[in-house]
Design an enzyme around this catalytic site. Structure first.
Site, PDB file in Angstrom:
ATOM      1  N   ASP A  35       7.864  -0.471   5.499  1.00 49.02           N
ATOM      2  CA  ASP A  35       7.961   0.971   5.306  1.00 49.02           C
ATOM      3  C   ASP A  35       6.684   1.631   5.816  1.00 49.02           C
ATOM      4  O   ASP A  35       5.638   1.544   5.184  1.00 49.02           O
ATOM      5  CB  ASP A  35       8.165   1.292   3.823  1.00 49.02           C
ATOM      6  CG  ASP A  35       8.411   2.772   3.642  1.00 49.02           C
ATOM      7  OD1 ASP A  35       9.514   3.222   3.999  1.00 49.02           O
ATOM      8  OD2 ASP A  35       7.484   3.501   3.204  1.00 49.02           O
ATOM      9  N   TYR A  40       0.344   7.700   7.417  1.00 41.65           N
ATOM     10  CA  TYR A  40      -0.507   6.658   6.836  1.00 41.65           C
ATOM     11  C   TYR A  40      -1.650   6.251   7.772  1.00 41.65           C
ATOM     12  O   TYR A  40      -2.557   5.540   7.380  1.00 41.65           O
ATOM     13  CB  TYR A  40       0.330   5.419   6.456  1.00 41.65           C
ATOM     14  CG  TYR A  40       1.482   5.689   5.509  1.00 41.65           C
ATOM     15  CD1 TYR A  40       1.525   6.844   4.740  1.00 41.65           C
ATOM     16  CD2 TYR A  40       2.535   4.786   5.390  1.00 41.65           C
ATOM     17  CE1 TYR A  40       2.588   7.092   3.884  1.00 41.65           C
ATOM     18  CE2 TYR A  40       3.593   5.024   4.526  1.00 41.65           C
ATOM     19  CZ  TYR A  40       3.625   6.181   3.782  1.00 41.65           C
ATOM     20  OH  TYR A  40       4.683   6.413   2.933  1.00 41.65           O
ATOM     21  N   LYS A  69       8.318   7.579   9.513  1.00 40.30           N
ATOM     22  CA  LYS A  69       8.676   8.884   8.955  1.00 40.30           C
ATOM     23  C   LYS A  69       8.079  10.023   9.774  1.00 40.30           C
ATOM     24  O   LYS A  69       6.916   9.969  10.169  1.00 40.30           O
ATOM     25  CB  LYS A  69       8.182   8.987   7.504  1.00 40.30           C
ATOM     26  CG  LYS A  69       8.625   7.824   6.654  1.00 40.30           C
ATOM     27  CD  LYS A  69       8.324   8.030   5.177  1.00 40.30           C
ATOM     28  CE  LYS A  69       8.512   6.714   4.430  1.00 40.30           C
ATOM     29  NZ  LYS A  69       7.313   5.853   4.481  1.00 40.30           N
ATOM     30  N   HIS A 102       9.563  12.710   6.154  1.00 42.73           N
ATOM     31  CA  HIS A 102       8.634  12.236   5.125  1.00 42.73           C
ATOM     32  C   HIS A 102       8.736  13.059   3.836  1.00 42.73           C
ATOM     33  O   HIS A 102       8.837  12.519   2.752  1.00 42.73           O
ATOM     34  CB  HIS A 102       7.206  12.278   5.678  1.00 42.73           C
ATOM     35  CG  HIS A 102       6.286  11.330   4.982  1.00 42.73           C
ATOM     36  ND1 HIS A 102       5.355  10.568   5.636  1.00 42.73           N
ATOM     37  CD2 HIS A 102       6.170  11.015   3.673  1.00 42.73           C
ATOM     38  CE1 HIS A 102       4.701   9.816   4.764  1.00 42.73           C
ATOM     39  NE2 HIS A 102       5.172  10.081   3.571  1.00 42.73           N
TER      40      HIS A 102
END
Ligand code: A2P
Length: 260
Positions: A35, A40, A69, A102
């Site tokens: 994921d 990130y 995302k 997201h």
């Protein structure tokens, strides 16, 4: 029909220094679902881990289920492809298995991930969207109604923050009920929290960059929680949401004002 491996490796807060190794350990431990997200800022390093394991012949691309995302500053239709290509390039992949939005809120495009005005409030973009379903879910936020809603519509649901987030987040990993149940099965609290979601037919993405814990978190298919234990865990619910994203509360599409 596409299938999503029930346990995936969460990668939020996996620092770039740790992410490559975590992915390699995870693949060796049997994880096939990763994921990821543009936000990130570690997709490059995750991609390096994936690429190396493919090169070593441990897995093939088609064995993996890789999620990324779309970040909120890329909701404008003309930017979606740009964002997707950035993630693909960083992950060194030519396709994703799933591309989620997201958060269901568009922000003003630009350099800042979360553009704020002078009052510290997020600057929205004027975009609209369809619904997506990766939700915070753990025993303190069981999401019973939302999950039944999704199930009735054949929408698969992924539980994020299944362990209650980082240790400052909650005491879920030390909750006395969870601990007692863990002792009963001779499992760790984390394994109980993960198994709980699997038995609810959810997909679950515990984050860890620690090799021992990465392995531990996928050792959840050799026991089954009784209905009583499932009920007991469900009853810990206190609608405690950890991911609230306060700077976006005044956004027109802020998802947590409505009770569900
Ligand atoms: P670490 O990466 O050092 O293992 P969540 O998935 O709910 O966001 O929780 C992630 C947090 O839980 C991280 O701080 C992670 O730290 C920690 N964690 C992950 N797996 C375990 C485990 N098996 N036991 C205890 N803590 C864990």
């Amino acid at each position: 029909m596409a299938k999503i491996p029930a346990v995936g490796l969460g990668t939020w807060k996996a620092s770039p220094g740790e992410a490559t190794e975590a992915v390699k350990v995870a693949i060796d431990a049997g994880y096939r679902h990763f994921d990821c997200a543009y936000l990130y800022h570690n997709e490059n390093e995750i991609g390096a881990g994936i690429r190396q394991k493919i090169k070593e012949g441990v897995v093939r691309r088609e064995d993996l289920f890789v999620v990324s995302k779309l970040w909120c500053t890329y909701h404008e239709p003309s930017l979606v492809k740009v964002a997707c290509k950035k993630s693909l390039k960083a992950l060194k992949l030519d396709y994703l298995d799933l591309y989620l939005m997201h958060w269901p809120m568009g922000f003003q495009p630009g350099e800042e991930d979360v553009p704020l005005d002078l009052c510290g409030v997020v600057i929205p973009s004027d975009t609209s969207f369809l619904k997506t379903w990766e939700i915070e879910c753990h025993p303190y936020l069981t999401q019973k109604n939302l999950i039944s809603f999704c199930k009735a519509r054949d929408v698969s649901v992924t539980a994020y923050r299944p362990l209650g987030g980082s240790r400052e987040g909650t005491d879920l990993l030390n909750n006395p009920t969870i601990r007692r149940i863990a002792n009963h099965y001779n499992k760790s609290c984390a394994q109980i929290l993960i198994r709980f979601q699997i038995q609810r037919d959810l997909i679950v993405i515990p984050k860890s960059t620690n090799p021992k814990r990465i392995q531990e978190n996928i050792q959840v298919f050799d026991f089954e929680l009784t209905e009583n234990h499932m009920d007991e865990i469900m009853s810990l619910n206190k609608n405690l949401r950890l991911a609230t994203f306060p700077t976006t509360e005044s956004h027109k599409d802020y998802p947590f004002h409505i009770d569900f």
